[in-house]
Design an enzyme around this catalytic site. Structure first.
Site, PDB file in Angstrom:
ATOM      1  N   PHE A 269       0.762  -1.055   0.695  1.00 22.86           N
ATOM      2  CA  PHE A 269      -0.138  -0.386  -0.071  1.00 22.86           C
ATOM      3  C   PHE A 269       0.482   0.945   0.413  1.00 22.86           C
ATOM      4  O   PHE A 269       1.742   0.813   0.433  1.00 22.86           O
ATOM      5  CB  PHE A 269      -0.662   0.045   1.103  1.00 22.86           C
ATOM      6  CG  PHE A 269      -1.907   1.076   1.436  1.00 22.86           C
ATOM      7  CD1 PHE A 269      -2.885   1.530   0.695  1.00 22.86           C
ATOM      8  CD2 PHE A 269      -1.559   1.902   1.987  1.00 22.86           C
ATOM      9  CE1 PHE A 269      -3.957   2.140   0.892  1.00 22.86           C
ATOM     10  CE2 PHE A 269      -2.402   3.055   2.518  1.00 22.86           C
ATOM     11  CZ  PHE A 269      -3.510   3.549   1.617  1.00 22.86           C
TER      12      PHE A 269
ATOM     13  N   THR B  64       1.793   3.893   1.643  1.00 23.06           N
ATOM     14  CA  THR B  64       2.308   4.163   2.592  1.00 23.06           C
ATOM     15  C   THR B  64       3.250   3.093   2.980  1.00 23.06           C
ATOM     16  O   THR B  64       4.311   3.927   4.749  1.00 23.06           O
ATOM     17  CB  THR B  64       1.710   4.638   4.124  1.00 23.06           C
ATOM     18  OG1 THR B  64       0.989   3.403   4.191  1.00 23.06           O
ATOM     19  CG2 THR B  64       0.718   6.218   3.720  1.00 23.06           C
ATOM     20  N   LYS B  65       3.774   1.929   2.631  1.00 28.09           N
ATOM     21  CA  LYS B  65       4.005   1.436   3.210  1.00 28.09           C
ATOM     22  C   LYS B  65       6.026   1.606   3.511  1.00 28.09           C
ATOM     23  O   LYS B  65       5.701   2.237   2.216  1.00 28.09           O
ATOM     24  CB  LYS B  65       3.682  -0.364   2.900  1.00 28.09           C
ATOM     25  CG  LYS B  65       1.861  -0.887   2.656  1.00 28.09           C
ATOM     26  CD  LYS B  65       1.973  -1.391   4.649  1.00 28.09           C
ATOM     27  CE  LYS B  65       0.540  -1.543   4.957  1.00 28.09           C
ATOM     28  NZ  LYS B  65       0.090  -1.353   5.862  1.00 28.09           N
ATOM     29  N   HIS B  66       6.652   0.619   3.744  1.00 29.77           N
ATOM     30  CA  HIS B  66       8.429   0.834   3.461  1.00 29.77           C
ATOM     31  C   HIS B  66       8.402   0.903   1.708  1.00 29.77           C
ATOM     32  O   HIS B  66       9.566   1.207   1.494  1.00 29.77           O
ATOM     33  CB  HIS B  66       9.139  -0.707   3.460  1.00 29.77           C
ATOM     34  CG  HIS B  66       8.609  -0.719   5.529  1.00 29.77           C
ATOM     35  ND1 HIS B  66       7.831  -0.314   5.950  1.00 29.77           N
ATOM     36  CD2 HIS B  66       9.851  -0.066   6.395  1.00 29.77           C
ATOM     37  CE1 HIS B  66       8.094  -0.911   7.300  1.00 29.77           C
ATOM     38  NE2 HIS B  66       9.131  -0.679   7.680  1.00 29.77           N
TER      39      HIS B  66
END
Ligand SMILES: *Cc1c(COP(=O)(O)O)cnc(C)c1O
Length: 366
Positions: free
Chosen positions: A177, A179-181
């Site tokens: 998604f 916003t993930k790393h």
């Protein structure tokens, strides 16, 4: 405004997507296979199966390991709802165990006390980039032949004893998604060393199809596209660099904030390489008389983004009652104590030194 999270996308990603778009091959092609192979290598597993979200990874990961109607699955109450929606899709029953206050992840001791003859799986969530106490959890699960499905949606590259999360359990589930790393906009991955889980997951994500027109189980359309895989390949190549920046930013903030009398920081197990999906802090209300609501206003006033999740233990979510599940007797003291009290500060890899110093200055002035 200093944003709390920001996807790190550059020309290389744009070019990779452009190439796929112009190729005309969008589904079930070589880019997805290449991304799966590279991701398995990165995690240290035999196989990886790409899907179209982290939620789909959990859903298919659980189903491919044999979880079904009526099975009990032990889960933490401090996590994103998708950790348990995957359990509910299968008609299985989430059983909540408490967290430990040092790492905010599942408490192996409390997990052990929740095991019954119906327990089929445990889902440790490696929360905020930390790692759950995976060795203890594996030990508890082995005593009774239960699968471990790791929720790694917040822990790409996190290590425990120099081994990456997602490689310990029967399956690991990742999200890409925004916003993930690392991101593919939406996307997910299942990692496993079990060839049977791999085959089942591949069939489930693709309409339950084995070969052309042979539908052997009731499957889904949860495939990752070639466009997402092209993005993922570039992002994966950058992941260690992005993580290094994320870790450096978080450690800088935490080192500066540690000195403030009202700040409480979660401790970090020295066997863990924390990748700081969040840079989490808490307000020591008793000692300082300050509280989290005032801190939020202070940050907003100075245009500093933050996150405050998860506001209550998952067993209090309204939807569970509607599904006929009664958790009114569940009261887990540790999660009750910290839910809603944890604040995440901006720590994404795109922050400048000036921005980091502004965050420190604003917190010092609180
Ligand atoms: C993000 C997340 C998910 C779900 O991933 P999606 O890709 O948004 O479906 C699951 N579990 C946790 C802990 C997450 O943070």
């Amino acid at each position: 405004m200093i944003k709390v999270a920001k996807p790190q996308i550059g020309e290389e990603e744009v070019e990779a997507v452009r190439k796929v778009l112009l190729s005309g091959n969008y589904v079930s092609g070589k880019t997805v296979v290449e991304f799966e192979n590279r991701f398995a290598d990165y995690t240290g597993t035999q196989y990886a199966i790409a899907v179209n979200s982290g939620t789909a990874a959990l859903h298919i990961g659980l189903e491919a390991t044999g979880i079904s109607q009526g099975d009990e699955v032990i889960v933490p109450p401090l996590t994103f709802f998708a950790t348990i929606s995957s359990v509910l899709y299968l008609g299985a029953i989430p059983v909540f165990a408490d967290i430990d206050l040092d790492d905010l992840c599942l408490s192996p001791i409390d997990v052990e006390s929740k095991i019954t003859s119906k327990t089929k799986a445990i889902i440790p969530v490696h929360l905020f980039g930390n790692a759950a106490k995976i060795h203890e959890l594996i030990e508890v699960s082995q005593q009774s032949g239960i699968s471990i499905i790791e929720d790694c949606a917040q822990a790409h590259g996190t290590e425990y004893d120099n081994k990456r999360v997602g490689s310990f359990g029967k399956a690991g589930c990742f999200s890409f998604f925004a916003t993930k790393h690392m991101t593919t906009c939406e996307g997910g991955m299942i990692t496993t060393n079990d060839p049977d889980v791999m085959t089942k997951a591949q069939i489930l994500r693709n309409h339950g199809m084995q070969g052309r027109d042979q539908h052997v189980v009731l499957g889904y359309n949860n495939r990752m596209t070639e466009v997402e895989a092209a993005l993922g390949l570039v992002q994966l190549k950058k992941l260690d660099k992005l993580n290094a920046k994320r870790i450096a930013n978080s450690e800088y903030l935490l080192k500066e904030l540690e000195k403030l009398p009202w700040v409480k920081l979660p401790s970090i197990n020295r066997n863990v390489k924390h990748t700081y999906f969040w840079c989490p802090i808490m307000v020591d209300e008793e000692e300082s008389g300050k509280n989290i609501e005032d801190l939020k206003h202070h940050l907003m006033k100075h245009k500093i983004g933050f996150r405050q999740r998860y506001s209550e233990p998952l067993y209090k979510q309204e939807v569970l009652k509607k599904l006929g599940l009664d958790y009114s007797n569940v009261n887990l003291p540790k999660v009750e104590k910290v839910a809603g009290e944890i604040l995440g500060l901006p720590n994404h890899p795109g922050l400048t030194t000036q921005e980091l110093n502004k965050i420190v200055d604003v917190l010092k002035s609180f």
